[in-house]
Design a protein around this motif. Structure first.
Motif, PDB file in Angstrom:
ATOM      1  N   UNK A  82       0.432  -1.420  -0.306  1.00 44.44           N
ATOM      2  CA  UNK A  82      -0.009   0.070  -0.157  1.00 44.44           C
ATOM      3  C   UNK A  82       1.109   1.030   0.822  1.00 44.44           C
ATOM      4  N   UNK A  83       2.006   1.016   0.060  1.00 43.30           N
ATOM      5  CA  UNK A  83       3.307   2.144  -0.030  1.00 43.30           C
ATOM      6  C   UNK A  83       3.712   2.401  -1.205  1.00 43.30           C
ATOM      7  N   UNK A  84       3.410   1.605  -2.088  1.00 45.25           N
ATOM      8  CA  UNK A  84       4.056   1.441  -3.356  1.00 45.25           C
ATOM      9  C   UNK A  84       4.104   3.224  -4.206  1.00 45.25           C
ATOM     10  N   UNK A  85       2.564   3.772  -3.862  1.00 45.53           N
ATOM     11  CA  UNK A  85       2.366   4.208  -4.527  1.00 45.53           C
ATOM     12  C   UNK A  85       1.473   3.743  -6.115  1.00 45.53           C
ATOM     13  N   UNK A  86       1.244   2.713  -6.294  1.00 49.54           N
ATOM     14  CA  UNK A  86       0.828   2.150  -7.484  1.00 49.54           C
ATOM     15  C   UNK A  86      -0.901   1.564  -7.009  1.00 49.54           C
ATOM     16  N   UNK A  87      -1.763   2.246  -8.064  1.00 50.43           N
ATOM     17  CA  UNK A  87      -3.471   1.905  -7.424  1.00 50.43           C
ATOM     18  C   UNK A  87      -3.777   0.224  -7.898  1.00 50.43           C
ATOM     19  N   UNK A  88      -4.483  -0.189  -6.632  1.00 45.51           N
ATOM     20  CA  UNK A  88      -4.766  -1.119  -6.209  1.00 45.51           C
ATOM     21  C   UNK A  88      -6.394  -1.748  -6.471  1.00 45.51           C
ATOM     22  N   UNK A  89      -6.707  -2.732  -7.493  1.00 51.72           N
ATOM     23  CA  UNK A  89      -8.186  -2.796  -7.379  1.00 51.72           C
ATOM     24  C   UNK A  89      -8.622  -3.672  -6.661  1.00 51.72           C
ATOM     25  N   UNK A  90      -9.151  -3.931  -5.783  1.00 56.41           N
ATOM     26  CA  UNK A  90      -9.507  -4.917  -5.223  1.00 56.41           C
ATOM     27  C   UNK A  90     -10.426  -6.245  -5.136  1.00 56.41           C
ATOM     28  N   UNK A  91     -10.518  -7.435  -5.918  1.00 54.04           N
ATOM     29  CA  UNK A  91     -11.719  -7.915  -6.491  1.00 54.04           C
ATOM     30  C   UNK A  91     -12.830  -8.764  -5.652  1.00 54.04           C
ATOM     31  N   UNK A  92     -13.786  -8.758  -4.970  1.00 53.20           N
ATOM     32  CA  UNK A  92     -14.522  -9.841  -3.706  1.00 53.20           C
ATOM     33  C   UNK A  92     -13.612  -9.853  -2.922  1.00 53.20           C
ATOM     34  N   UNK A  93     -12.868 -11.208  -2.492  1.00 54.41           N
ATOM     35  CA  UNK A  93     -12.178 -10.932  -1.021  1.00 54.41           C
ATOM     36  C   UNK A  93     -10.889 -10.427  -1.434  1.00 54.41           C
TER      37      UNK A  93
END
Ligand code: XMP
Length: 526
Positions: A82-93
């Motif tokens: 979460x500190x990498x400055x890269x966008x993250x999309x989480x799906x379900x779990x």
């Protein structure tokens, strides 16, 4: 100048990492991303934040998974991500995990949601759902539900049993959806994925077949320099596309070797020669080794012994041909082209892949050959390989070809393999495939072929009693050959196959259709 990446790697395109939390959906997610013209790679959840950083992703997607974030031993991810400055999309779990690790909350609802569910979009829907209807069908499969969105993010949709079915924070680069955007039952799923890719990550969508080819060509040239390359051309899709790609890159430095084992389908060797030597102008060493194979197979009836005999002889013949190819190429070959595909290299799928291989390595080349490998298809799925092949100008008959086992017709003739039996089977097999193509069923059928068992039966033709071979038709539908179902071919097509086989193939007086799925049967008979 920095060294270009090896053939078959990302080649400097935007890259999305799909973290596989164990759902069967990770490959599907990776493919949806690629459909949006962005390169994707699947990685295991044990990957560390540093390893992720080293891969320089443009964005990350966490897949769904069978776990509950509350379960003991639930698979987590290194929070450093979460500190990498890269966008993250989480799906379900994946979405629940983001919530759990970022100041949100995941609760247990009384009942889960499974299957089609109506999603209500809040406000303008934000980045992901903006521009979609306020009510839409989505596909759900969850028991836990997010009750508090991650810190700093906004809820953008809900369903009856998921108060926060979507959330996002552009600022923090965190996005989550409780539903599965990758499955086709989710009406606007691809839209959600594309909005994440374009607006969430700023990807360009420039990973097209043409650009893949251009990049691969550059990579192959950089890897090979002025050295010589050899390629075993089997007639199958993968080796054909790999050879065409390498030929485009280095032309004359490539020599292909095609070994006719005598166990190929009808006209297959001719087609390989026609396509590669005549149309593409590839230097081709053609080895007709059929006599050697028939000699090696004389008297051999046990399936594993047959596979072994074919596999070992193939290696010996290839070794001999290599010397000839070297003469033709004018100097020693340093590189060997292999048509390895992405599913074989996916980390989380490696167990899967290795089982298939150990069982089916016949016809493959030994590990100890003194070559450096060129694997230009390492990053591609099968359908992408086919698209690259078409783009390179390979004929449809090669690009759309069904999988064919290394030991060829040898595993479709039960008992001893003889030239006569091969001829009988080749003719029957040709009719089966031709009738299937006429019925327009080629694309939906995974494999369709004829099998010649080691029995004869009594029949009557005209006024004559016959005592002939039966032909067994095998046609299956499948996703990946791990499981398969027998294909529900229309009776008319089966009838056409049957009457043509009996009328046109001497010595055959009966046709049967194999209605066994896998398991318990396998696709091949041996
Ligand atoms: P089975 O018969 O195990 O086959 O259900 C699954 C898939 O693998 C193919 N197959 C082979 N492929 N070398 C190969 O390259 C082999 O020895 C081999 N044996 C089976 C089969 O055609 C099916 O697609």
């Amino acid at each position: 100048m920095s060294t270009p990446p090896a053939p078959g790697t990302d080649g400097g395109f935007d890259k999305i990492l799909v973290v596989d939390f164990g759902a069967q959906y990770a490959q599907l997610i990776a493919r949806r991303v690629r459909e949006a013209k962005v390169y994707s790679e699947i990685v295991a959840p044990t990957i560390s934040a540093d390893e992720i950083r080293a891969k320089e992703p443009t964005g990350i997607i966490f897949s769904g998974g069978p776990d509950s974030v509350h379960a003991e031993g639930a698979i987590l991810i290194d929070p450093g991500v979460y500190d990498l400055d890269v966008p993250i999309l989480g799906i379900c779990y994946g979405a629940q995990l983001i919530a759990q690790q970022n100041g949100g909350m995941v609760g247990r609802t009384d009942r889960g949601e499974y299957g089609r569910t109506v999603l209500s979009v809040d406000g303008d829907g934000g980045t992901m759902l903006g521009g979609t209807p306020s009510e839409q069908n989505v596909w759900m499969s969850h028991f836990d539900a997010i009750t508090v969105a991650p810190e700093g993010s906004t809820a953008t949709a809900s369903t009856p049993d998921a108060p926060i079915a979507a959330f996002e924070s552009q600022e923090r680069g965190l996005f989550g959806v409780q539903f599965h955007p990758e499955v086709m039952h989710t009406e606007h799923g691809q839209h959600v994925i594309e909005r994440f890719l374009r607006d969430g990550c700023g990807t360009l969508g420039d990973w097209t077949m043409a650009s893949i080819i251009d990049t691969s060509v550059e990579q192959i040239r950089a890897q090979v320099g002025d050295k010589q390359v050899i390629c075993a051309l089997s007639g199958g899709v993968d080796s054909a596309v790999a050879a065409a790609l390498v030929h485009k890159a280095i032309g004359e430095q490539l020599t292909c070797v095609h070994v006719d084992t005598g166990l190929m389908r009808l006209n297959e060797a001719d087609q390989v020669i026609e396509t590669f030597e005549r149309n593409f102008g590839v230097r081709l060493v053609f080895v007709d080794a059929s006599d050697r194979f028939f000699t090696a197979l004389a008297g051999v009836t046990e399936p594993e012994a047959k596979r072994k005999a074919i596999g070992e002889l193939f290696i010996r013949v290839f070794e001999d041909a290599k010397a000839e190819a070297t003469d033709a190429g004018g100097s020693h070959a340093d590189f060997l082209v292999q048509g390895t595909l992405y599913p074989d290299v996916i980390e989380s799928g490696s167990e899967h892949a290795s089982t298939i291989k150990s069982h089916h390595n016949v016809g493959g080349l030994p590990d100890d050959m003194e070559f450096e490998l060129i694997e230009p298809l390492r990053s591609l799925f099968k359908d992408e390989v086919r698209m690259v092949g078409s783009e390179l100008g390979l004929p449809e008959e090669i690009v759309q070809r069904q999988p064919f086992p290394g030991p060829g017709l040898g595993v479709r003739i039960i008992g001893e393999v003889t030239p006569d039996k091969v001829e009988t089977l080749q003719q029957a097999d040709f009719i089966v495939r031709e009738e299937l193509a006429k019925a327009g069923l080629e694309r939906e059928i995974w494999q369709s072929f004829a099998v010649l068992p080691d029995i004869r039966s009594v029949g009557v033709m005209g006024d004559e009693r016959t005592y002939g071979w039966p032909i067994i038709i095998r046609a299956v539908t499948s996703e990946d050959a791990m499981t398969a179902d027998w294909a529900r071919i229309p009776y008319e097509t089966l009838e056409a196959m049957s009457s043509r086989v009996i009328n046109e193939v001497p010595g055959v007086n009966r046709v049967a259709y194999d209605i066994t799925s896998k398991p318990p049967g396998t696709i091949e008979w041996e």
